[in-house]
Design a protein around this motif. Structure first.
Motif, PDB file in Angstrom:
ATOM      1  N   MET A   1       0.848  -1.199   0.000  1.00 55.07           N
ATOM      2  CA  MET A   1       0.000   0.000   0.000  1.00 55.07           C
ATOM      3  C   MET A   1       0.887   1.253   0.000  1.00 55.07           C
ATOM      4  SD  MET A   1      -2.775   0.996   2.874  1.00 55.07           S
ATOM      5  CE  MET A   1      -4.344   0.355   2.367  1.00 55.07           C
ATOM      6  N   LYS A   2       0.636   2.141  -0.983  1.00 52.86           N
ATOM      7  CA  LYS A   2       1.478   3.334  -1.127  1.00 52.86           C
ATOM      8  C   LYS A   2       0.942   4.491  -0.292  1.00 52.86           C
ATOM      9  CE  LYS A   2       3.939   1.509  -4.493  1.00 52.86           C
ATOM     10  NZ  LYS A   2       5.169   0.813  -4.066  1.00 52.86           N
ATOM     11  N   GLU A 131     -11.352   2.424 -20.013  1.00 54.41           N
ATOM     12  CA  GLU A 131     -11.399   2.019 -21.429  1.00 54.41           C
ATOM     13  C   GLU A 131     -11.148   3.190 -22.375  1.00 54.41           C
ATOM     14  OE1 GLU A 131     -14.841  -0.335 -22.370  1.00 54.41           O
ATOM     15  OE2 GLU A 131     -14.341  -1.839 -20.839  1.00 54.41           O
ATOM     16  N   GLN A 132     -11.628   4.368 -22.017  1.00 59.33           N
ATOM     17  CA  GLN A 132     -11.475   5.513 -22.915  1.00 59.33           C
ATOM     18  C   GLN A 132     -10.077   6.138 -22.840  1.00 59.33           C
ATOM     19  OE1 GLN A 132     -14.273   7.042 -24.902  1.00 59.33           O
ATOM     20  NE2 GLN A 132     -14.896   4.948 -24.554  1.00 59.33           N
ATOM     21  N   PHE A 133      -9.509   6.170 -21.643  1.00 65.20           N
ATOM     22  CA  PHE A 133      -8.265   6.930 -21.465  1.00 65.20           C
ATOM     23  C   PHE A 133      -7.142   6.134 -20.808  1.00 65.20           C
ATOM     24  CE2 PHE A 133     -12.025   9.688 -20.558  1.00 65.20           C
ATOM     25  CZ  PHE A 133     -12.097  10.308 -21.793  1.00 65.20           C
ATOM     26  N   GLY A 134      -7.364   4.860 -20.572  1.00 63.37           N
ATOM     27  CA  GLY A 134      -6.313   4.012 -20.019  1.00 63.37           C
ATOM     28  C   GLY A 134      -5.792   4.445 -18.660  1.00 63.37           C
ATOM     29  N   ILE A 135      -6.690   4.892 -17.786  1.00 62.53           N
ATOM     30  CA  ILE A 135      -6.208   5.264 -16.440  1.00 62.53           C
ATOM     31  C   ILE A 135      -5.784   3.996 -15.692  1.00 62.53           C
ATOM     32  CG2 ILE A 135      -7.623   7.339 -16.256  1.00 62.53           C
ATOM     33  CD1 ILE A 135      -9.346   5.626 -14.191  1.00 62.53           C
ATOM     34  N   SER A 136      -4.782   4.151 -14.812  1.00 62.42           N
ATOM     35  CA  SER A 136      -4.349   2.977 -14.056  1.00 62.42           C
ATOM     36  C   SER A 136      -4.785   3.044 -12.590  1.00 62.42           C
ATOM     37  CB  SER A 136      -2.832   2.832 -14.132  1.00 62.42           C
ATOM     38  OG  SER A 136      -2.206   4.047 -13.805  1.00 62.42           O
ATOM     39  N   ARG A 137      -5.218   4.213 -12.159  1.00 60.15           N
ATOM     40  CA  ARG A 137      -5.679   4.340 -10.762  1.00 60.15           C
ATOM     41  C   ARG A 137      -6.735   5.436 -10.671  1.00 60.15           C
ATOM     42  NH1 ARG A 137      -1.370   5.964  -6.233  1.00 60.15           N
ATOM     43  NH2 ARG A 137      -0.321   4.045  -6.897  1.00 60.15           N
ATOM     44  N   ALA A 138      -7.634   5.298  -9.688  1.00 60.13           N
ATOM     45  CA  ALA A 138      -8.630   6.353  -9.450  1.00 60.13           C
ATOM     46  C   ALA A 138      -8.667   6.694  -7.970  1.00 60.13           C
ATOM     47  CB  ALA A 138     -10.010   5.886  -9.904  1.00 60.13           C
ATOM     48  N   GLU A 256      -7.839   4.099  11.941  1.00 58.34           N
ATOM     49  CA  GLU A 256      -8.345   2.824  12.457  1.00 58.34           C
ATOM     50  C   GLU A 256      -8.887   1.916  11.348  1.00 58.34           C
ATOM     51  OE1 GLU A 256     -11.583   4.961  14.818  1.00 58.34           O
ATOM     52  OE2 GLU A 256     -12.531   3.034  14.396  1.00 58.34           O
ATOM     53  N   LEU A 257      -9.167   2.497  10.169  1.00 60.92           N
ATOM     54  CA  LEU A 257      -9.669   1.676   9.051  1.00 60.92           C
ATOM     55  C   LEU A 257      -8.540   1.102   8.199  1.00 60.92           C
ATOM     56  CD1 LEU A 257     -12.603   3.890   7.708  1.00 60.92           C
ATOM     57  CD2 LEU A 257     -12.786   1.827   9.110  1.00 60.92           C
ATOM     58  N   LEU A 258      -7.316   1.505   8.487  1.00 64.27           N
ATOM     59  CA  LEU A 258      -6.198   1.155   7.610  1.00 64.27           C
ATOM     60  C   LEU A 258      -6.068  -0.365   7.367  1.00 64.27           C
ATOM     61  CD1 LEU A 258      -3.952   2.516   5.957  1.00 64.27           C
ATOM     62  CD2 LEU A 258      -2.452   2.332   7.934  1.00 64.27           C
ATOM     63  N   PRO A 259      -6.173  -1.210   8.419  1.00 65.01           N
ATOM     64  CA  PRO A 259      -6.063  -2.650   8.144  1.00 65.01           C
ATOM     65  C   PRO A 259      -7.136  -3.141   7.163  1.00 65.01           C
ATOM     66  CG  PRO A 259      -5.893  -2.215  10.506  1.00 65.01           C
ATOM     67  CD  PRO A 259      -6.312  -0.930   9.863  1.00 65.01           C
ATOM     68  N   ARG A 260      -8.336  -2.598   7.308  1.00 67.12           N
ATOM     69  CA  ARG A 260      -9.415  -3.033   6.420  1.00 67.12           C
ATOM     70  C   ARG A 260      -9.176  -2.549   4.988  1.00 67.12           C
ATOM     71  NH1 ARG A 260     -15.797  -2.255   7.940  1.00 67.12           N
ATOM     72  NH2 ARG A 260     -16.622  -3.245   6.058  1.00 67.12           N
ATOM     73  N   LEU A 261      -8.666  -1.326   4.866  1.00 71.67           N
ATOM     74  CA  LEU A 261      -8.364  -0.796   3.532  1.00 71.67           C
ATOM     75  C   LEU A 261      -7.278  -1.634   2.864  1.00 71.67           C
ATOM     76  CD1 LEU A 261      -8.386   3.022   4.401  1.00 71.67           C
ATOM     77  CD2 LEU A 261     -10.073   1.823   2.977  1.00 71.67           C
ATOM     78  N   ILE A 266      -6.760  -1.834  -1.398  1.00 70.77           N
ATOM     79  CA  ILE A 266      -6.592  -0.427  -1.781  1.00 70.77           C
ATOM     80  C   ILE A 266      -5.103  -0.187  -2.077  1.00 70.77           C
ATOM     81  CG2 ILE A 266      -6.706   1.951  -0.898  1.00 70.77           C
ATOM     82  CD1 ILE A 266      -9.458   0.683  -1.623  1.00 70.77           C
ATOM     83  N   ALA A 267      -4.830   0.404  -3.240  1.00 69.69           N
ATOM     84  CA  ALA A 267      -3.439   0.532  -3.691  1.00 69.69           C
ATOM     85  C   ALA A 267      -2.687   1.644  -2.980  1.00 69.69           C
ATOM     86  CB  ALA A 267      -3.410   0.782  -5.201  1.00 69.69           C
ATOM     87  N   ALA A 268      -3.414   2.692  -2.582  1.00 72.71           N
ATOM     88  CA  ALA A 268      -2.728   3.847  -2.012  1.00 72.71           C
ATOM     89  C   ALA A 268      -3.661   4.626  -1.100  1.00 72.71           C
ATOM     90  CB  ALA A 268      -2.236   4.766  -3.133  1.00 72.71           C
TER      91      ALA A 268
END
Lengths: 331, 288
Positions: A1-2, A131-138, A256-261, A266-268
């Protein structure tokens, strides 16, 4: 996780990098980014310096081009994309589809992240951008409950980044016009919410008043901390009561939600606060770095460290924190 | 220019809603948008009810478009949007990019609502490739942006979408995860007890100096002032608006529609008292 941290200035960038950010995000000194405040943001030379320092510590640099150009201003945003590409940044954070389309065609090798201002809350919306713009993250808007984030994480075609800590924007981002309703300038078009040039403070016998373009947003008693007058955090009259009708001044804190994320993939996690001081950025980055490292070492570990929580609360708006929309009770 | 009736933003009891649309059936409205755009908990009318209304209004000579939610949070809400997109009879107004994507996948034309954020002609072109045939101008944009968007599209060549502009009604300014109307009476969204049904025109938010400022409508914040561009109709035509959108308010809608009809026929009209209209001329939205 970043761990993605804010850099409103070069000193803030150094603090974020030195305290363990995996990536810093910054903006140019104009309306192409959503924190276009006077005295903030970067010249090309500063970005060069920041990039060199970040690279030396293995930290990435993201550039936020997360506002909405109108037709007559498109060229300015296109130039900003070219400029970021020439500087050699790692990632562009983009909100608007014409800008994203331009970046995808002209500089396909630079990663594109969908900004929170792009306002995508469903697998369908994410699929469109992917699909339209090739995003890798949101980056997800701060309107989903934790269960909804979990569900979306299971369906998303791209990596997800969520807000971890900082000022709480209570409206779905990228689609809030409260600021332009009062001042004519909005985050989408001018890159600012409640711009400082429209703020008027006055000491009156009834207390200190804070106005935005003449509209009374709040009035503070002598012993009350006076918060910056953003429309959504003012005190108003509704049905005979006077209160923070939309939201109290408070910060989001999801430690406190970090472990669940982490468990949901969740990438970042993102720290908000390009307008905050370098010291603030350094402290918050250090705490979240420690928390993530502890979890990486042992996914079962608790990160609800009292000392960390106290420090984060001290740094929060109004010294109050909330889980915000992540918990149903807030909703 | 044509006239449209935008989707009902408030939560009215079933009979009131049905009576309202019965009255609207006889009005000189080219297009009527139907459906819930604010909160998925509002279910006085089911999709079947809306479809029946749609067929009746279509039979009475109106173009009918089904509108969808502006903010989609739950998987169940997205499923509801899928059912609306798949209705088989009427085109859809996308309240959010999610519904743009659903229409794109289904190969269906759509109207991009004000929440889709079409700020420039290149974005409009991208959305047209996805099936957009009409777009509602984002509420904070005005005459200059409309003109430059149209000029940009003309320069590129190819078809133009129809442009629709909010000409009358409270401006939808923002949407949140939280329900402000429920919160004002000390309840969470899950225990709202449909508080908003008691506020057929939303609930006024006043400053501590008693200035009417905003309007709470469930999870939506609107302007307290009603945007009324009826006295600018000729200018709207010159700038290239194709359709003028009138949002339902809990007042004498027939009179409002009549005023727009008069304005469209070239008669001078006066906008309603206390109305706002700043966005159209590039000023703060709350300016008159």
């Amino acid at each position: 996780m970043k761990l993605v941290c804010p850099a409103g200035s070069l000193p803030a960038l150094y603090e974020a990098v030195n305290n363990g950010a995996d990536a810093v995000y910054l903006g140019f000194r104009d309306a192409t980014n959503a924190r276009a405040f006077p005295g903030l943001n970067f010249s090309d030379r500063e970005i060069d310096k920041g990039l060199a320092h970040a690279r030396s510590r293995g930290c990435q640099v993201y550039v936020a081009l997360n506002t909405y150009p109108t037709s007559d201003r498109l060229d300015q945003w296109y130039s900003a994309v070219d400029r970021a590409a020439d500087l050699g940044v790692d990632t562009l954070i983009i909100a608007e589809m014409a800008v994203m389309d331009f970046a995808a065609r002209k500089h396909p090798h630079i990663r594109r992240h969908l900004s929170v201002q792009g306002s995508a809350t469903t697998p369908a919306a994410l699929r469109f951008y992917h699909e339209q713009f090739g995003i890798s993250r949101a980056v997800l808007p701060r309107v989903l409950a934790i269960g909804q984030v979990e569900h979306l994480a299971g369906q998303s075609p791209v990596e997800l980044e969520v807000f971890a800590f900082g000022s709480l924007c209570i409206m779905v981002e990228g689609r809030c016009q409260l600021s332009s309703y009062v001042t004519g300038k909005s985050p989408n078009v001018a890159g600012v919410c409640s711009p400082a040039e429209f703020v008027q403070w006055e000491d009156t016998p009834a207390g200190k008043t804070a106005r935005l373009n003449g509209v009374l947003i709040d009035r503070f008693a002598a012993d009350e901390p006076a918060g910056y007058p953003v429309v959504c955090k003012g005190r108003y009259r509704v049905g005979g009561q006077t209160f923070h009708a939309l939201e109290e001044p408070t910060s989001l804190n999801t430690l406190e939600l970090l472990p669940r994320l982490k468990a949901m993939g969740i990438a970042a996690v993102k720290i908000e606060g390009r307008q905050r001081s370098p010291a603030y950025v350094g402290t918050v980055t250090r705490i979240w770095r420690q928390a993530i490292d502890r979890l990486e070492a042992s996914p079962q570990a608790s990160v609800n460290e009292q000392e960390w929580q106290q420090e984060l609360t001290r740094l929060s708006e109004g010294h109050q924190v909330t889980l915000g929309p992540y918990q149903r009770a807030w909703q | 220019m044509k006239l449209s009736l935008g989707p009902l933003q408030y939560f009215w009891p079933r009979e009131k809603t049905l009576d309202f649309y019965r009255a609207m059936a006889g009005q000189p409205l080219d297009t009527i948008y139907l459906g819930e755009t604010v909160c998925s908990k509002r279910r006085e009318l089911s999709l079947d009810d809306w479809m029946r209304l749609a067929r009746d209004l279509h039979a009475a000579g109106h173009e009918v478009v089904l509108s969808t939610l502006t903010l989609i949070e739950a998987a169940s809400e997205l499923s509801a949007c899928k059912r609306i997109v798949g209705n088989g009879s009427f085109p859809v107004e996308a309240g959010d990019l999610s519904v743009v994507e659903l229409c794109r996948q289904a190969g269906l034309d759509f109207v991009a609502g004000p929440g889709v954020n079409t700020y420039n002609h290149q974005a409009a072109r991208i959305l047209m490739r996805a099936g957009m045939r009409r777009m509602v101008l984002p509420v904070e944009l005005g005459r200059e942006q409309l003109e430059s968007m149209k000029a940009g599209l003309r320069e590129d060549g190819g078809e133009l979408p129809e442009f629709e502009v909010l000409a009358y009604g409270r401006i939808p300014l923002s949407h949140s995860a939280r329900c402000f109307t429920a919160r004002a009476v000390g309840r969470g969204k899950d225990q709202c007890q449909f508080e908003c049904i008691h506020h057929p025109d939303g609930q006024r938010v006043r400053t501590r100096e008693d200035q009417p400022f905003l309007n709470m409508n469930g999870i939506q914040i609107q302007s307290a002032g009603i945007q009324d561009l009826s006295s600018h109709v000729q200018e709207l035509a010159t700038a290239g608006a194709d359709i003028l959108r009138i949002y339902p308010q809990d007042n004498d809608m027939e009179k409002t529609i009549e005023r727009f009809v008069q304005a469209l026929s070239g008669e001078p009209v006066t906008a309603s008292a206390d109305s706002v209209g700043g966005y159209w001329r590039g000023a703060p939205g709350m300016a008159d």
